[in-house]
Motif scaffolding. Structure first.
Motif, PDB file in Angstrom:
ATOM      1  N   VAL A 122       0.836  -1.204   0.000  1.00 38.28           N
ATOM      2  CA  VAL A 122       0.000   0.000   0.000  1.00 38.28           C
ATOM      3  C   VAL A 122       0.871   1.256   0.000  1.00 38.28           C
ATOM      4  CG1 VAL A 122      -1.559   1.377   1.436  1.00 38.28           C
ATOM      5  CG2 VAL A 122      -2.052  -1.035   1.017  1.00 38.28           C
ATOM      6  N   ALA A 123       1.861   1.290   0.875  1.00 38.20           N
ATOM      7  CA  ALA A 123       2.729   2.473   0.946  1.00 38.20           C
ATOM      8  C   ALA A 123       3.485   2.680  -0.359  1.00 38.20           C
ATOM      9  CB  ALA A 123       3.708   2.335   2.110  1.00 38.20           C
ATOM     10  N   LEU A 124       3.949   1.602  -0.975  1.00 35.47           N
ATOM     11  CA  LEU A 124       4.651   1.727  -2.253  1.00 35.47           C
ATOM     12  C   LEU A 124       3.700   2.228  -3.329  1.00 35.47           C
ATOM     13  CD1 LEU A 124       6.770  -1.574  -2.270  1.00 35.47           C
ATOM     14  CD2 LEU A 124       7.519   0.713  -1.591  1.00 35.47           C
ATOM     15  N   ALA A 125       2.468   1.737  -3.342  1.00 39.53           N
ATOM     16  CA  ALA A 125       1.500   2.173  -4.343  1.00 39.53           C
ATOM     17  C   ALA A 125       1.158   3.649  -4.185  1.00 39.53           C
ATOM     18  CB  ALA A 125       0.236   1.322  -4.245  1.00 39.53           C
ATOM     19  N   LEU A 126       1.207   4.144  -2.957  1.00 43.23           N
ATOM     20  CA  LEU A 126       0.928   5.562  -2.711  1.00 43.23           C
ATOM     21  C   LEU A 126       2.149   6.448  -2.953  1.00 43.23           C
ATOM     22  CD1 LEU A 126      -1.354   5.284   0.444  1.00 43.23           C
ATOM     23  CD2 LEU A 126      -2.030   5.973  -1.870  1.00 43.23           C
ATOM     24  N   GLY A 127       3.245   5.847  -3.391  1.00 39.80           N
ATOM     25  CA  GLY A 127       4.384   6.638  -3.830  1.00 39.80           C
ATOM     26  C   GLY A 127       5.649   6.521  -3.032  1.00 39.80           C
ATOM     27  N   ALA A 128       5.640   5.753  -1.942  1.00 48.54           N
ATOM     28  CA  ALA A 128       6.874   5.580  -1.170  1.00 48.54           C
ATOM     29  C   ALA A 128       7.868   4.732  -1.948  1.00 48.54           C
ATOM     30  CB  ALA A 128       6.573   4.935   0.173  1.00 48.54           C
ATOM     31  N   ASP A 129       9.137   5.042  -1.805  1.00 44.65           N
ATOM     32  CA  ASP A 129      10.202   4.232  -2.407  1.00 44.65           C
ATOM     33  C   ASP A 129      10.625   3.096  -1.490  1.00 44.65           C
ATOM     34  OD1 ASP A 129      11.092   5.760  -4.994  1.00 44.65           O
ATOM     35  OD2 ASP A 129      10.788   7.303  -3.463  1.00 44.65           O
ATOM     36  N   ALA A 130      10.390   3.250  -0.203  1.00 48.34           N
ATOM     37  CA  ALA A 130      10.711   2.219   0.779  1.00 48.34           C
ATOM     38  C   ALA A 130       9.952   2.542   2.050  1.00 48.34           C
ATOM     39  CB  ALA A 130      12.215   2.150   1.049  1.00 48.34           C
ATOM     40  N   VAL A 131       9.813   1.547   2.921  1.00 45.83           N
ATOM     41  CA  VAL A 131       9.169   1.764   4.207  1.00 45.83           C
ATOM     42  C   VAL A 131      10.154   1.465   5.322  1.00 45.83           C
ATOM     43  CG1 VAL A 131       6.921   1.136   3.245  1.00 45.83           C
ATOM     44  CG2 VAL A 131       8.263  -0.588   4.469  1.00 45.83           C
ATOM     45  N   LEU A 132       9.896   2.056   6.490  1.00 46.21           N
ATOM     46  CA  LEU A 132      10.695   1.834   7.684  1.00 46.21           C
ATOM     47  C   LEU A 132       9.832   1.146   8.725  1.00 46.21           C
ATOM     48  CD1 LEU A 132      12.347   5.385   8.015  1.00 46.21           C
ATOM     49  CD2 LEU A 132      13.113   3.439   6.634  1.00 46.21           C
ATOM     50  N   VAL A 133      10.406   0.183   9.440  1.00 46.81           N
ATOM     51  CA  VAL A 133       9.692  -0.481  10.532  1.00 46.81           C
ATOM     52  C   VAL A 133      10.508  -0.324  11.811  1.00 46.81           C
ATOM     53  CG1 VAL A 133       8.371  -2.099   9.136  1.00 46.81           C
ATOM     54  CG2 VAL A 133      10.673  -2.716   9.832  1.00 46.81           C
ATOM     55  N   GLY A 134       9.813   0.003  12.893  1.00 48.75           N
ATOM     56  CA  GLY A 134      10.474   0.243  14.161  1.00 48.75           C
ATOM     57  C   GLY A 134      10.122  -0.783  15.214  1.00 48.75           C
ATOM     58  N   ARG A 135       8.934  -0.664  15.794  1.00 52.82           N
ATOM     59  CA  ARG A 135       8.548  -1.559  16.887  1.00 52.82           C
ATOM     60  C   ARG A 135       8.662  -3.040  16.518  1.00 52.82           C
ATOM     61  NH1 ARG A 135       4.984   2.869  17.257  1.00 52.82           N
ATOM     62  NH2 ARG A 135       5.050   3.984  19.268  1.00 52.82           N
ATOM     63  N   PRO A 136       8.197  -3.487  15.331  1.00 55.45           N
ATOM     64  CA  PRO A 136       8.308  -4.914  15.022  1.00 55.45           C
ATOM     65  C   PRO A 136       9.738  -5.450  15.074  1.00 55.45           C
ATOM     66  CG  PRO A 136       6.749  -3.896  13.529  1.00 55.45           C
ATOM     67  CD  PRO A 136       7.413  -2.773  14.298  1.00 55.45           C
ATOM     68  N   VAL A 137      10.707  -4.624  14.717  1.00 56.38           N
ATOM     69  CA  VAL A 137      12.102  -5.060  14.805  1.00 56.38           C
ATOM     70  C   VAL A 137      12.495  -5.270  16.261  1.00 56.38           C
ATOM     71  CG1 VAL A 137      14.485  -4.311  14.425  1.00 56.38           C
ATOM     72  CG2 VAL A 137      12.785  -4.046  12.613  1.00 56.38           C
ATOM     73  N   LEU A 138      12.022  -4.390  17.142  1.00 57.29           N
ATOM     74  CA  LEU A 138      12.312  -4.559  18.565  1.00 57.29           C
ATOM     75  C   LEU A 138      11.611  -5.788  19.125  1.00 57.29           C
ATOM     76  CD1 LEU A 138      12.100  -0.834  19.722  1.00 57.29           C
ATOM     77  CD2 LEU A 138      14.143  -2.187  19.233  1.00 57.29           C
ATOM     78  N   TRP A 139      10.432  -6.113  18.614  1.00 56.22           N
ATOM     79  CA  TRP A 139       9.772  -7.366  19.030  1.00 56.22           C
ATOM     80  C   TRP A 139      10.629  -8.558  18.624  1.00 56.22           C
ATOM     81  CZ3 TRP A 139       4.488  -6.108  16.248  1.00 56.22           C
ATOM     82  CH2 TRP A 139       3.901  -4.984  16.839  1.00 56.22           C
ATOM     83  N   GLY A 140      11.080  -8.551  17.385  1.00 53.36           N
ATOM     84  CA  GLY A 140      11.920  -9.652  16.927  1.00 53.36           C
ATOM     85  C   GLY A 140      13.204  -9.754  17.718  1.00 53.36           C
TER      86      GLY A 140
END
Length: 361
Positions: free
Chosen positions: A300-318
């Motif tokens: 969805v974010a890429l379709a709306l024009g983002a070139d990449a996304v960032l993830v924060g909390r899920p990385v800390l969960w992992g």
């Protein structure tokens, strides 16, 4: 890992059980009544993907390039502080997990290991360094000037934090840091961060002392004099500021409301992405940060024009669940989910995910 998680959300409850209560609230919490925190997720509920059929998706590739660096996928690690809150190995494990997943890691200025040690943990992996503008220009300038020598390929200046948002969970917990969670890039460990005060957050108190709320666009020239690394501004949520960023020659923009941790505003980060993308008009990459939990969200974010996304909390969960392996697993799940979604919507490459792939309801 035992009880292997099958999706990113599976990691949350497992991580919650492993992280100390007040540290969990620091990681999970948002500003004020946490409306913005919730809005980041509910914004995705208003976005639906539009599948195309009879497209050859026998081969699907998530590979992409960002500022000249080839990446395995368009999912990068957002800068988050104090990784030892989640795991004893802290950012060293995060760096190794990111490298194993072929992902870009944006290291927080407030990391529990020095930028040099984090770089040494995964020397060939792509990494950028995040910055907060400090009153102490000597310390701030020293960090900036060390970045290139430590292998960092860009600087990410967080610009939505002239002051820290009201974080009620931290105040109610009287949050303070243990000595092992003190930020390592500070030349001297501030005792303020380890001072426990009733109904007050030591992290917020330290931010009041450390952050310079007087900076303006013109101060970016001072920063550029100290480093030739590309400069990314993180925390832009309006077309006006996106255009100003271009005027000041930034290399990229990160659309972000700081994970809902600054302004208690019910608008979601996704709701402003299209506005910023339109203002940028292809003149620099646009990154998106805010509530990404699934491969569907990434698409969805890429379709709306983002070139990449960032993830924060899920990385800390992992990280909390499995150290470096857990980080790599979270990133791998997101990439695998994205591959499946791309196949199901008939978009076999990242470049083929355009505005026609999404509708906002």
């Amino acid at each position: 890992m035992a009880d292997e998680p099958l999706c990113v959300d599976d990691f949350e409850a497992l991580a919650h059980a492993r992280v100390r209560a007040e540290y969990w609230d620091y990681i999970a919490g948002g500003a004020g009544s946490e409306r913005a925190l919730a809005a980041n997720r509910t914004a995705f509920e208003r976005a639906a993907l539009r599948p195309r059929i009879l497209v050859d998706v026998s081969t699907v590739s998530t590979a992409t390039t960002l500022l000249g660096r080839d990446l395995a996928g368009p999912v990068a690690i957002a800068p988050t502080a104090y990784h030892r809150m989640s795991h004893p190995d802290g950012e060293l494990a995060t760096a190794r997990g990111a490298a194993d997943a072929g992902a870009l890691y944006i290291t927080s200025f407030f990391s529990n290991h020095t930028m040099e040690d984090i770089s040494a943990a995964a020397p060939d992996a792509p990494r950028w360094l995040q910055l907060y503008w400090l009153h102490d220009r000597g310390l701030f300038g020293d960090v900036v000037e060390r970045a290139a020598g430590a292998g960092y390929e860009a600087l990410v200046l967080t610009v939505d934090t002239p002051v820290l948002g009201l974080r009620l969970r931290d105040a109610r917990n009287s949050l303070s840091l243990d000595p092992e969670t003190i930020p390592a890039n500070l030349t001297a460990a501030p005792t303020l961060l380890t001072t426990r005060t009733e109904n007050s957050s030591a992290v917020s108190a330290q931010a009041v002392q450390a952050f310079d709320a007087s900076i303006t666009w013109d101060d970016l020239a001072w920063l550029r004099e100290r480093s030739r690394l590309p400069l990314i501004l993180k925390g832009i949520v309006t077309a006006e500021d996106a255009r100003l960023a271009l005027d000041y020659g930034v290399a990229a923009i990160a659309v972000s409301n700081h994970g809902g941790r600054q302004l208690d505003n019910p608008i979601g980060a996704l709701d402003v992405l299209a506005e910023v993308v339109a203002a940028v008009d292809g003149r620099c990459p646009v990154l998106f940060d805010g509530g990404v939990r699934t491969g569907h969200d990434v698409a969805v974010a890429l379709a709306l024009g983002a070139d990449a996304v960032l993830v924060g909390r899920p990385v800390l969960w992992g990280l909390a669940v499995g150290g470096a392996e857990g980080v790599a697993r979270v990133l791998g799940l997101l990439r695998t989910e994205l591959e499946r979604v791309m196949a199901l919507i008939g978009r076999p490459t990242i470049a083929s995910i355009d505005a026609s792939a999404v509708v906002l309801r």
